[in-house]
Design an enzyme around this catalytic site. Structure first.
Site, mmCIF file in Angstrom:
data_model
loop_
_atom_site.group_PDB
_atom_site.id
_atom_site.type_symbol
_atom_site.label_atom_id
_atom_site.label_comp_id
_atom_site.label_asym_id
_atom_site.label_seq_id
_atom_site.Cartn_x
_atom_site.Cartn_y
_atom_site.Cartn_z
ATOM 1 C CD GLU A 1 3.886 3.073 2.565
ATOM 2 O OE1 GLU A 1 2.943 3.890 2.501
ATOM 3 O OE2 GLU A 1 3.801 1.989 3.166
ATOM 4 C CG ASP B 1 3.272 -0.746 6.268
ATOM 5 O OD1 ASP B 1 2.392 -1.559 5.913
ATOM 6 O OD2 ASP B 1 3.477 0.336 5.680
ATOM 7 N NE ARG C 1 -0.995 2.248 -3.592
ATOM 8 C CZ ARG C 1 -2.310 2.452 -3.495
ATOM 9 N NH1 ARG C 1 -3.004 2.835 -4.544
ATOM 10 N NH2 ARG C 1 -2.926 2.290 -2.343
ATOM 11 C CE LYS D 1 0.115 4.738 7.723
ATOM 12 N NZ LYS D 1 -1.099 4.450 6.970
HETATM 13 N N1 BES Z 1 0.529 0.424 5.342
HETATM 14 C C1 BES Z 1 -0.634 1.098 4.903
HETATM 15 C C2 BES Z 1 -1.852 0.193 4.817
HETATM 16 C C3 BES Z 1 -2.424 -0.307 6.092
HETATM 17 C C4 BES Z 1 -3.009 0.550 7.000
HETATM 18 C C5 BES Z 1 -2.449 -1.659 6.322
HETATM 19 C C6 BES Z 1 -3.559 0.053 8.144
HETATM 20 C C7 BES Z 1 -2.997 -2.163 7.460
HETATM 21 C C8 BES Z 1 -3.546 -1.299 8.375
HETATM 22 C C9 BES Z 1 -0.418 1.683 3.527
HETATM 23 O O1 BES Z 1 0.859 2.095 3.244
HETATM 24 C C10 BES Z 1 -1.316 2.866 3.434
HETATM 25 O O2 BES Z 1 -1.112 3.774 4.187
HETATM 26 N N2 BES Z 1 -2.281 2.808 2.531
HETATM 27 C C11 BES Z 1 -3.227 3.854 2.389
HETATM 28 C C12 BES Z 1 -3.381 4.118 0.918
HETATM 29 C C13 BES Z 1 -4.144 5.386 0.591
HETATM 30 C C14 BES Z 1 -3.338 6.576 1.022
HETATM 31 C C15 BES Z 1 -4.383 5.432 -0.895
HETATM 32 C C16 BES Z 1 -4.548 3.394 2.989
HETATM 33 O O3 BES Z 1 -4.909 2.237 2.829
HETATM 34 O O4 BES Z 1 -5.187 4.212 3.648
HETATM 35 ZN ZN ZN Z 2 2.370 1.165 4.257
HETATM 36 MN MN MN Z 3 1.265 4.056 3.916
#
Ligand code: BES
Ligand code: ZN
Ligand code: MN
Length: 462
Positions: free
Chosen positions: A313, A252, A315, A241
């Site tokens: 990750e 998370d 899911r 990220k």
């Molecule tokens: N933990 C994150 C989702 C998240 C991000 C929740 C910011 C709240 C605030 C999750 O693991 C994630 O990174 N999801 C990605 C999925 C994508 C790579 C398909 C997302 O939502 O960008």
């Molecule tokens: Zn996450």
């Molecule tokens: Mn993630």
């Protein structure tokens, strides 16, 4: 931390809750001194406006708390927190102006506004204490607040003190406090017992990945299983990220924290269910043995998953935990997770979406969300998007290209792993209050627990 109602005594200071509409009769009934004092303090009954009224000796004798008008005063926003935090040290009681559900919400807001996170630095807790209104179930409200605070504490604690090991410890402490049975499957044992995706996501961390499992209640009671995402820190993995997006990722494990807060409520209130709580506790880290883009994982259920983004990750770990929970055909299977950024884009931080195919359950959740000041909004398991989950070489893609409807496609991914549960609901939480609001401190937030508690109470009455 925890907070309780104060004991009512002759020292307790009455709080009059005054709406704009009731201001004229309130002033009329008041003594000349009080009327003049309120006038001098420009009391207009604006929402949250708080004026202390001195007695003959100059000490606070009464409080006038503004309750605005129907337009400003939105049910569910826990407005009374503003009043509670504005008051000086002392014991108070809600003397007039509120009843029924409004009174209950106000008492809840008062207690919730007392939260402080003081693990790393001294912070004074709220000083204005409330005596329980005697028409309310004080014990129940205190229990709801204790669950909420547990969730906030767990989320607020950074990954340096809330990694998979510490989360497991907190999970055991919770279980022990209620006489629940807790077990955990760690590291290589995850592979031996067929939780390949939990292992793959968590194996790059110094703290081994693990699946936490809690059971409580009578064996023959209806089975309710809670599954919470316990990613103690989400770097994104090799698909790292950017700094700004990683900045909040101690939260998370918000899904895990929420199901633990909810489990505390369920067990304290001794609901007549057979409760199970499953938390895959991992850290999505970067190391030579990290899982990679284009790896194909075989899940517990046997479905193969092509990794197209190591940042999707949640899911993966949830899929193995859900499949496991689903094997015993629970009556109700509930998934809680800070799963997607897309859910925030759609509905913002305050209103988590929920997904279910059970229309009756959806109506119950929506109604409970409203009634419990715990906003939730239904989004669809939109079947036509299923096709986007299917890549070339595996059964499923963990990060569909295009990125449209990210919250829905993540929910559809999870649904593939559930087939036996009577009803399934998945909630995509934010778990965080970005800017402090009445009764909601900045930082970790407990979303959905009160509403889901009420749904469980109604579905499985005593
Ligand atoms: N933990 C994150 C989702 C998240 C991000 C929740 C910011 C709240 C605030 C999750 O693991 C994630 O990174 N999801 C990605 C999925 C994508 C790579 C398909 C997302 O939502 O960008
Ligand atoms: Zn996450
Ligand atoms: Mn993630």
């Amino acid at each position: 931390m925890s907070v309780k109602f104060a004991q009512f005594s002759d020292q307790s200071i009455p709080v009059d809750v005054v709406s704009k509409k009731n201001l004229p009769p309130y002033l009329e009934a008041a003594s000349d001194e009080t009327r003049n004092w309120l006038k001098a303090n420009a009391f207009t009954a604006k929402l949250g406006q708080t004026v202390l009224i001195p007695g003959k000796d100059g000490a606070p004798a009464r409080v006038a708390a503004g309750w605005g008008d129907a337009k400003s005063r939105i049910r569910g926003r826990l407005h009374m927190g503003t009043v509670a935090t504005a008051l000086p040290e002392g014991e108070y009681y809600l003397a007039s102006g509120l009843e029924g559900e409004e009174l209950e919400e106000a008492a809840l807001a008062w207690l919730l506004s007392a939260y402080v996170f003081n693990r790393y630095k001294e912070k004074s807790a709220a000083k204005a204490r409330l005596a329980a209104p005697d028409t309310l179930n004080a014990k129940r409200l205190e229990t709801l607040v204790a669950g909420d605070f547990l969730t906030r504490d767990l989320i607020n604690t950074p990954a340096s003190d809330m990694g998979p090991e510490a989360l497991e410890q907190a999970f055991y402490n919770l279980g022990k406090a209620h006489g629940a049975e807790c077990t955990a499957i760690h590291a290589e044992a995850l592979l031996e017992q067929n939780f390949p995706m939990i292992h793959a996501v968590g194996r790059a961390s110094d703290q081994a990945p693990r699946l936490l499992d809690m059971r409580w209640g009578k064996l023959d009671a209806p089975k309710v299983t809670l599954v919470g995402k316990g990613v103690c820190f989400d770097t994104g993995g090799l698909n790292i990220k950017p700094g700004a997006s990683m900045g909040l990722m101690k939260k998370d494990m918000g899904g895990a924290a929420t199901v633990m807060g909810l489990a505390h409520m369920i067990m304290s209130l001794e609901l007549p269910i057979r409760l199970r709580v499953l938390v895959p506790a991992v850290e999505n880290s970067i190391s030579a043995n990290a899982f990679r883009p284009q790896d194909v994982l075989t899940s517990r259920k046997g479905l193969t998953v092509e990794i197209n983004n190591t940042d999707a990750e949640g899911r993966l770990v949830l899929a193995d935990a859900l499949a496991y929970g689903d094997e015993e055909s629970p009556d109700l299977l509930i998934c809680n997770a800070t799963l997607t950024g897309a859910a925030r884009v759609a509905l913002g931080p305050d209103v988590p979406p929920f997904f279910t195919d059970d229309d009756a359950l959806a109506a119950e959740v929506a109604q409970a969300a409203k009634q419990c000041s715990d906003p939730l909004w239904r989004m669809p398991f939109w079947d036509p998007y299923e096709a986007t989950l299917e890549p070339d070489i595996a059964d499923l893609d963990n990060a569909p290209t295009g990125g449209f409807a990210g919250s829905i496609t993540a929910a559809l991914f999870l649904r593939r792993f559930v087939e036996n549960a009577q009803s399934f609901v998945h909630l995509d939480l934010y778990g965080w209050t970005p800017v402090a609001k009445s009764a909601r401190s900045k930082g970790g937030a407990c979303q959905s627990a009160r509403a889901i508690l009420q749904v469980i109470e109604q579905r499985f009455p005593k």
